[in-house]
Scaffold this motif. Sequence first.
Motif, PDB file in Angstrom:
ATOM      1  N   MET A   1       0.824  -1.211   0.000  1.00  0.00           N
ATOM      2  CA  MET A   1       0.000   0.000   0.000  1.00  0.00           C
ATOM      3  C   MET A   1       0.856   1.257   0.000  1.00  0.00           C
ATOM      4  O   MET A   1       0.522   2.228  -0.671  1.00  0.00           O
ATOM      5  CB  MET A   1      -0.957  -0.017   1.198  1.00  0.00           C
ATOM      6  CG  MET A   1      -2.034  -1.084   1.096  1.00  0.00           C
ATOM      7  SD  MET A   1      -3.017  -0.999  -0.430  1.00  0.00           S
ATOM      8  CE  MET A   1      -3.809   0.596  -0.223  1.00  0.00           C
ATOM      9  N   ASP A   2       1.959   1.254   0.725  1.00  0.00           N
ATOM     10  CA  ASP A   2       2.858   2.414   0.724  1.00  0.00           C
ATOM     11  C   ASP A   2       3.407   2.681  -0.676  1.00  0.00           C
ATOM     12  O   ASP A   2       3.430   3.822  -1.139  1.00  0.00           O
ATOM     13  CB  ASP A   2       4.023   2.207   1.694  1.00  0.00           C
ATOM     14  CG  ASP A   2       3.616   2.325   3.147  1.00  0.00           C
ATOM     15  OD1 ASP A   2       2.498   2.815   3.426  1.00  0.00           O
ATOM     16  OD2 ASP A   2       4.424   1.935   4.005  1.00  0.00           O
ATOM     17  N   VAL A   3       3.845   1.626  -1.346  1.00  0.00           N
ATOM     18  CA  VAL A   3       4.399   1.777  -2.697  1.00  0.00           C
ATOM     19  C   VAL A   3       3.301   2.203  -3.663  1.00  0.00           C
ATOM     20  O   VAL A   3       3.505   3.091  -4.496  1.00  0.00           O
ATOM     21  CB  VAL A   3       5.091   0.475  -3.163  1.00  0.00           C
ATOM     22  CG1 VAL A   3       5.505   0.568  -4.623  1.00  0.00           C
ATOM     23  CG2 VAL A   3       6.288   0.165  -2.282  1.00  0.00           C
ATOM     24  N   LEU A   4       2.130   1.616  -3.549  1.00  0.00           N
ATOM     25  CA  LEU A   4       1.011   1.974  -4.421  1.00  0.00           C
ATOM     26  C   LEU A   4       0.669   3.454  -4.283  1.00  0.00           C
ATOM     27  O   LEU A   4       0.539   4.170  -5.288  1.00  0.00           O
ATOM     28  CB  LEU A   4      -0.206   1.108  -4.069  1.00  0.00           C
ATOM     29  CG  LEU A   4      -1.441   1.269  -4.934  1.00  0.00           C
ATOM     30  CD1 LEU A   4      -1.169   0.820  -6.361  1.00  0.00           C
ATOM     31  CD2 LEU A   4      -2.609   0.486  -4.334  1.00  0.00           C
ATOM     32  N   ARG A   5       0.549   3.937  -3.062  1.00  0.00           N
ATOM     33  CA  ARG A   5       0.223   5.353  -2.830  1.00  0.00           C
ATOM     34  C   ARG A   5       1.308   6.282  -3.362  1.00  0.00           C
ATOM     35  O   ARG A   5       1.014   7.362  -3.872  1.00  0.00           O
ATOM     36  CB  ARG A   5       0.025   5.605  -1.338  1.00  0.00           C
ATOM     37  CG  ARG A   5      -1.292   5.147  -0.820  1.00  0.00           C
ATOM     38  CD  ARG A   5      -1.493   5.613   0.635  1.00  0.00           C
ATOM     39  NE  ARG A   5      -2.363   4.692   1.317  1.00  0.00           N
ATOM     40  CZ  ARG A   5      -1.960   3.738   2.155  1.00  0.00           C
ATOM     41  NH1 ARG A   5      -0.692   3.591   2.459  1.00  0.00           N
ATOM     42  NH2 ARG A   5      -2.816   2.931   2.722  1.00  0.00           N
ATOM     43  N   ARG A   6       2.553   5.865  -3.233  1.00  0.00           N
ATOM     44  CA  ARG A   6       3.662   6.693  -3.693  1.00  0.00           C
ATOM     45  C   ARG A   6       3.576   6.972  -5.197  1.00  0.00           C
ATOM     46  O   ARG A   6       4.071   7.992  -5.672  1.00  0.00           O
ATOM     47  CB  ARG A   6       4.985   5.998  -3.352  1.00  0.00           C
ATOM     48  CG  ARG A   6       6.113   6.959  -3.190  1.00  0.00           C
ATOM     49  CD  ARG A   6       7.381   6.336  -2.641  1.00  0.00           C
ATOM     50  NE  ARG A   6       7.166   5.375  -1.579  1.00  0.00           N
ATOM     51  CZ  ARG A   6       7.756   4.178  -1.537  1.00  0.00           C
ATOM     52  NH1 ARG A   6       8.586   3.796  -2.477  1.00  0.00           N
ATOM     53  NH2 ARG A   6       7.518   3.356  -0.533  1.00  0.00           N
ATOM     54  N   PHE A   7       2.932   6.069  -5.925  1.00  0.00           N
ATOM     55  CA  PHE A   7       2.800   6.230  -7.375  1.00  0.00           C
ATOM     56  C   PHE A   7       1.374   6.617  -7.766  1.00  0.00           C
ATOM     57  O   PHE A   7       0.938   6.382  -8.889  1.00  0.00           O
ATOM     58  CB  PHE A   7       3.238   4.940  -8.084  1.00  0.00           C
ATOM     59  CG  PHE A   7       4.722   4.728  -8.017  1.00  0.00           C
ATOM     60  CD1 PHE A   7       5.565   5.244  -8.990  1.00  0.00           C
ATOM     61  CD2 PHE A   7       5.286   4.046  -6.944  1.00  0.00           C
ATOM     62  CE1 PHE A   7       6.939   5.073  -8.912  1.00  0.00           C
ATOM     63  CE2 PHE A   7       6.656   3.863  -6.858  1.00  0.00           C
ATOM     64  CZ  PHE A   7       7.481   4.378  -7.837  1.00  0.00           C
ATOM     65  N   ASP A   8       0.655   7.235  -6.829  1.00  0.00           N
ATOM     66  CA  ASP A   8      -0.711   7.723  -7.044  1.00  0.00           C
ATOM     67  C   ASP A   8      -1.691   6.620  -7.422  1.00  0.00           C
ATOM     68  O   ASP A   8      -2.678   6.864  -8.108  1.00  0.00           O
ATOM     69  CB  ASP A   8      -0.747   8.843  -8.100  1.00  0.00           C
ATOM     70  CG  ASP A   8      -0.009  10.080  -7.649  1.00  0.00           C
ATOM     71  OD1 ASP A   8      -0.071  10.388  -6.443  1.00  0.00           O
ATOM     72  OD2 ASP A   8       0.636  10.725  -8.480  1.00  0.00           O
TER      73      ASP A   8
END
Length: 81
Positions: free
Chosen positions: A9-16
Motif C-alpha cells: 500500500m505504501d508503494v502503491l500510494r507513492r505512485f498515485d
Amino acid sequence: MRSPESRFMDVLRRFDGRLLAADEHPHVEEGEWGHDKVVLLEFPDTAAFRLWADSTDYQDIAIDRKAGSHGPVLLVRGVGN
C-alpha cells in the motif's frame, strides 16, 4: 518488520495508485473465471502505472506475489479516459 500488505500500500500510494477492490473469493455471476482472486487497482494514467510496475520498490514486493500466485495482469482504460 512491516507486513507485505503495508509495504504494498505504501508503494502503491507513492505512485498515485489506489486499491479499489481485492477479493480472494469473487462470485462469478456469468461465464467462467479460472482464478481465485481479483485485485483492481486504479492509476491516473498509463504512465503512472508503468512507473509503479517498473519501480524497484514494487519489483521487490512482486517477487513474493509472483512466487505465490499466477494469472494475468490486465491494463484496462476506465470509462471517460
